[in-house]
Scaffold this active site. Structure first.
Site, PDB file in Angstrom:
ATOM      1  N   LYS A 192       0.794  -1.123  -0.124  1.00 30.46           N
ATOM      2  CA  LYS A 192      -0.026  -0.038   0.025  1.00 30.46           C
ATOM      3  C   LYS A 192       0.984   1.197  -0.046  1.00 30.46           C
ATOM      4  CE  LYS A 192      -1.941   2.965   1.979  1.00 30.46           C
ATOM      5  NZ  LYS A 192      -1.940   4.275   1.548  1.00 30.46           N
ATOM      6  N   GLY A 245       6.346   4.993   8.288  1.00 29.71           N
ATOM      7  CA  GLY A 245       5.643   6.188   8.605  1.00 29.71           C
ATOM      8  C   GLY A 245       5.599   6.831   9.823  1.00 29.71           C
ATOM      9  N   SER A 246       4.503   7.495  10.277  1.00 25.02           N
ATOM     10  CA  SER A 246       4.590   8.273  11.481  1.00 25.02           C
ATOM     11  C   SER A 246       4.371   7.060  12.737  1.00 25.02           C
ATOM     12  CB  SER A 246       3.410   9.239  11.624  1.00 25.02           C
ATOM     13  OG  SER A 246       2.296   8.611  11.478  1.00 25.02           O
ATOM     14  N   GLY A 250       1.653   4.067  13.300  1.00 27.09           N
ATOM     15  CA  GLY A 250       2.345   2.898  13.617  1.00 27.09           C
ATOM     16  C   GLY A 250       1.778   2.344  14.841  1.00 27.09           C
ATOM     17  N   GLU A 267       9.395   1.336  11.075  1.00 31.52           N
ATOM     18  CA  GLU A 267      10.217   2.248  10.697  1.00 31.52           C
ATOM     19  C   GLU A 267       9.601   3.582  10.874  1.00 31.52           C
ATOM     20  OE1 GLU A 267      13.481   2.011  10.210  1.00 31.52           O
ATOM     21  OE2 GLU A 267      13.783  -0.041   9.510  1.00 31.52           O
ATOM     22  N   CYS A 301      12.759  11.020   7.386  1.00 30.57           N
ATOM     23  CA  CYS A 301      12.791  10.101   8.965  1.00 30.57           C
ATOM     24  C   CYS A 301      13.898  10.707   9.977  1.00 30.57           C
ATOM     25  CB  CYS A 301      12.434   8.977   8.888  1.00 30.57           C
ATOM     26  SG  CYS A 301      13.744   8.111   7.999  1.00 30.57           S
ATOM     27  N   GLU A 402       8.167  16.025  15.779  1.00 28.76           N
ATOM     28  CA  GLU A 402       8.685  15.851  14.348  1.00 28.76           C
ATOM     29  C   GLU A 402       7.935  16.758  13.052  1.00 28.76           C
ATOM     30  OE1 GLU A 402       7.799  12.233  11.934  1.00 28.76           O
ATOM     31  OE2 GLU A 402       9.841  12.230  11.414  1.00 28.76           O
TER      32      GLU A 402
HETATM   33  P1  NAP Z   1       1.751   8.408   7.587  1.00 23.75           P
HETATM   34  O1  NAP Z   1       0.695   9.330   7.695  1.00 23.75           O
HETATM   35  O2  NAP Z   1       2.035   7.600   9.046  1.00 23.75           O
HETATM   36  O3  NAP Z   1       1.422   7.239   6.536  1.00 23.75           O
HETATM   37  C1  NAP Z   1       2.252   6.041   6.343  1.00 23.75           C
HETATM   38  C2  NAP Z   1       1.442   5.349   5.633  1.00 23.75           C
HETATM   39  O4  NAP Z   1       0.418   4.678   6.408  1.00 23.75           O
HETATM   40  C3  NAP Z   1       0.562   5.945   4.205  1.00 23.75           C
HETATM   41  O5  NAP Z   1       0.670   4.876   3.128  1.00 23.75           O
HETATM   42  C4  NAP Z   1      -0.558   6.027   5.146  1.00 23.75           C
HETATM   43  O6  NAP Z   1      -1.775   6.263   3.952  1.00 23.75           O
HETATM   44  C5  NAP Z   1      -0.727   4.972   5.644  1.00 23.75           C
HETATM   45  N1  NAP Z   1      -1.951   4.946   6.870  1.00 23.75           N
HETATM   46  C6  NAP Z   1      -2.417   6.070   7.272  1.00 23.75           C
HETATM   47  N2  NAP Z   1      -3.357   5.623   8.198  1.00 23.75           N
HETATM   48  C7  NAP Z   1      -3.266   4.417   8.264  1.00 23.75           C
HETATM   49  C8  NAP Z   1      -3.970   3.475   9.206  1.00 23.75           C
HETATM   50  N3  NAP Z   1      -5.007   3.850   9.930  1.00 23.75           N
HETATM   51  N4  NAP Z   1      -3.708   2.049   8.737  1.00 23.75           N
HETATM   52  C9  NAP Z   1      -2.653   1.703   7.974  1.00 23.75           C
HETATM   53  N5  NAP Z   1      -2.061   2.701   7.004  1.00 23.75           N
HETATM   54  C10 NAP Z   1      -2.467   3.943   7.485  1.00 23.75           C
HETATM   55  O7  NAP Z   1       3.147   8.916   7.343  1.00 23.75           O
HETATM   56  P2  NAP Z   1       3.271   9.998   6.157  1.00 23.75           P
HETATM   57  O8  NAP Z   1       2.881  11.266   6.572  1.00 23.75           O
HETATM   58  O9  NAP Z   1       2.801   9.360   5.020  1.00 23.75           O
HETATM   59  O10 NAP Z   1       5.142  10.069   6.031  1.00 23.75           O
HETATM   60  C11 NAP Z   1       5.494  10.734   7.204  1.00 23.75           C
HETATM   61  C12 NAP Z   1       6.210   9.831   8.309  1.00 23.75           C
HETATM   62  O11 NAP Z   1       6.889   8.786   7.958  1.00 23.75           O
HETATM   63  C13 NAP Z   1       7.243  10.858   9.475  1.00 23.75           C
HETATM   64  O12 NAP Z   1       6.830  10.583  10.506  1.00 23.75           O
HETATM   65  C14 NAP Z   1       8.478  10.227   8.925  1.00 23.75           C
HETATM   66  O13 NAP Z   1       9.333  10.170   9.859  1.00 23.75           O
HETATM   67  C15 NAP Z   1       8.091   8.662   8.569  1.00 23.75           C
HETATM   68  N6  NAP Z   1       9.011   7.927   8.004  1.00 23.75           N
HETATM   69  C16 NAP Z   1       9.980   7.049   8.401  1.00 23.75           C
HETATM   70  C17 NAP Z   1      10.860   6.418   7.846  1.00 23.75           C
HETATM   71  C18 NAP Z   1      11.844   5.491   8.497  1.00 23.75           C
HETATM   72  O14 NAP Z   1      12.555   4.783   7.840  1.00 23.75           O
HETATM   73  N7  NAP Z   1      12.070   5.257   9.689  1.00 23.75           N
HETATM   74  C19 NAP Z   1      11.203   6.687   6.588  1.00 23.75           C
HETATM   75  C20 NAP Z   1      10.413   7.594   5.908  1.00 23.75           C
HETATM   76  C21 NAP Z   1       9.312   8.240   6.536  1.00 23.75           C
HETATM   77  P3  NAP Z   1      -1.925   7.449   3.419  1.00 23.75           P
HETATM   78  O15 NAP Z   1      -1.270   7.592   1.955  1.00 23.75           O
HETATM   79  O16 NAP Z   1      -3.334   7.618   3.096  1.00 23.75           O
HETATM   80  O17 NAP Z   1      -1.407   8.564   4.143  1.00 23.75           O
END
Ligand code: NAP
Ligand code: MG
Length: 499
Positions: A192, A245-246, A250, A267, A301, A402
């Site tokens: 996804k 993701g966030s 998570g 992650e 991230c 963040e």
């Molecule tokens: P996010 O809002 O947590 O979304 C990540 C993914 O999860 C997206 O595909 C999102 O879909 C999906 N998602 C949202 N709600 C969900 C739910 N209830 N159940 C399952 N999946 C769901 O993060 P983002 O805003 O896209 O990305 C930024 C975050 O990612 C930051 O916190 C960043 O630090 C983190 N990140 C971490 C790493 C690492 O390797 N540690 C790398 C890159 C980014 P949608 O597309 O609809 O939002």
């Protein structure tokens, strides 16, 4: 501020000619609901394409295709054969990298020139690394005390169907970080992508079939997190979720996984400390600290967003970081001169701007940046220049939370004990940096900093062979490194009584 403009890049054929549907069992499939959503180019605010909005029924179809492939054709592939597929995929990604990187740049704004240098190396390197691991998976024979005539060994078996959920900041390389270990171990995948960046993942799915991987091994369900993502995290026939993701999402993933006790790796985000001592090579440190937070428009991230600088050099150093940031060329991701692209979406831009306002309200001051760029030719895109905050206090929200944009908080420190304590005073634990020529400082901090990665006299360097991941609210599990495949495998113990 430098603004890039005046360039020409051809629109990729995939965008114009191809259905942007779900990829299930090797076939393009519209969402059962018939719904679609728009994907936007953040450099100009224009609609790039409409993409199928998958939801629970589509996830169920994809999960059963992945299960059939896992138990059927894919289970007959030997490690050599899986390795050959991954190597072929690496060659295909290499050959089609111009197109893949163009899709990412158009959809999430990253500078094409940077993608074609760094991300190219990262994508191909990762695939070749996992190809190597495909033939290096093995169990143990264990001398057993239960009986002299008992032979015991362990076998490593693929965990099954993996739900992979990724964000938008590095779509292609994030997808490869989930799919590579799955292919190496014999798992199957339902991916996804983030709703803001699906296109390169869809094109990758086609290349995976071209590489000889059977239909159903990798499926892609585009759509929203609350529907498609949540359904995948809950699905009773998915064995593992590999999530990036966030931490907010998570935490939801962990709750959703409870029904069938899925394995989960996370992650997540960070608020990483980057620590500069007065004895450092300051020319290197200025560039390293600046790019460690402004690179990818701060949407990284492990970005070093808390920049601790020894007080004796603080004023000069942060003035240099601010100047370095202001000299970077901000522009359309497709312009070859661009060093910093837009942020991914209007929503993300507003979120970052609201944090900047919060910082100002709390008494911090900006040394550079801080305002949306609204002059032509950037007016319709989501552009924000590199922003440096001074006069910050550790309890301010901009220092604790963040932001995920090109914003750094510069913080003076006086002693080693103090910086050690303050660097660790965060619920996150992902990246960290140390700039010094003093080996004693290096060893002391490398040991005491609570983070998954410590970069010394460099920042955010990656290698497929080196594990990456977090502690605390930055998650658990590692991607990269030989241990990455452990999270895609179960261990079976076999006891043979030959008495
Ligand atoms: P996010 O809002 O947590 O979304 C990540 C993914 O999860 C997206 O595909 C999102 O879909 C999906 N998602 C949202 N709600 C969900 C739910 N209830 N159940 C399952 N999946 C769901 O993060 P983002 O805003 O896209 O990305 C930024 C975050 O990612 C930051 O916190 C960043 O630090 C983190 N990140 C971490 C790493 C690492 O390797 N540690 C790398 C890159 C980014 P949608 O597309 O609809 O939002
Ligand atoms: Mg999102």
């Amino acid at each position: 501020m430098n603004i890039a403009s005046d360039f020409k890049v051809q629109r990729p054929a995939f965008l114009s000619e191809h259905p942007k549907e779900l990829f299930i069992d090797g076939k393009w499939t519209p969402a059962i609901s018939g719904e679609t959503f728009e994907t936007i180019n953040p450099s100009n605010g224009q609609v790039l394409a409409r993409i199928a909005a998958g939801a629970a029924p589509d996830v169920a179809m994809a999960a059963s295709a992945a299960r059939r492939a896992f138990e059927g054709p894919w289970s007959h592939f030997t490690p050599y054969e899986r390795q050959a597929c991954i190597l072929k995929l690496a060659d295909l990604v290499d050959r089609h990298f111009d197109e893949l990187s163009l899709l990412d740049s158009l959809e999430m704004g990253a500078p094409l020139s940077r993608l074609r240098a760094n991300s190219h190396k990262r994508a191909i390197g990762r695939l070749r690394f996992y190809a190597g691991l495909a033939t290096a998976i093995h169990g143990q024979t264990i001398e057993n005390s239960a009986s002299r005539e008992m032979f015991t060994y362990t076998a490593r078996e693929p965990i099954g169907v993996v739900g992979a959920i990724i964000p938008w900041n590095a779509p292609l390389t994030s997808a490869i970080w989930k799919i590579g270990p799955a292919l190496a171990t014999g798992c199957t995948v339902v991916l996804k992508p983030a709703e803001q960046a699906s296109l390169s993942c869809l094109r990758l799915a086609e290349l995976i079939i071209e590489a000889g991987v059977p239909s159903g091994v990798v499926n892609v369900i585009t759509g929203f997190g609350e529907s498609a993502g949540a359904a995948l995290a809950q699905h009773a026939d998915v064995d593992k979720i590999a999530f990036t993701g966030s931490h907010f999402v998570g935490q939801k993933i962990i709750q959703a996984s409870a029904g069938n006790l899925k394995r989960v790796t996370l992650e997540l985000g960070g608020k990483s400390p980057d620590i500069v001592f007065a004895d450092a090579d300051l020319d290197k440190a200025v560039m390293g600290a600046a790019m460690g937070v402004f690179g990818n428009t701060g949407q990284v991230c492990c970005a070093g967003t808390r920049l601790f600088v020894e007080r004796s050099i603080y004023d000069e150093f942060i003035a240099r970081v601010a100047k370095f940031g202001s000299d970077l060329v901000v522009g359309d991701g497709l312009d070859p001169k661009t060093q910093i692209g837009p942020v991914v979406s209007k929503e993300q831009l507003d979120r970052i701007l609201s944090y900047i306002q919060i910082g100002l309200d709390e008494g911090a001051t900006t040394l550079s940046g801080g305002k949306r760029m609204l002059d032509a030719p950037l007016a319709n895109g989501y552009f924000l220049p590199p922003t440096v905050f001074g006069s910050v206090k550790d309890d301010m929200r901009i220092v604790r939370e963040e932001i995920f944009g090109p914003v750094v908080c510069a913080i003076p420190f006086d002693t080693m004990d103090e910086v050690e304590r303050r660097a660790n005073a965060t619920p996150f634990g992902l990246g960290s940096g140390i700039w010094t020529r003093d080996v004693k400082k290096v060893h002391r901090l490398a040991k005491s900093i609570k983070a998954g990665s410590v970069w010394v006299n460099c920042y955010n360097v990656m290698d497929p062979a080196v594990p990456f991941g977090g502690n605390k609210l930055s998650g658990y599990g590692r991607e990269g490194g030989v241990e990455h495949v452990d999270d895609y495998l179960n261990t079976k113990s076999v006891w043979i009584n030959y008495n």
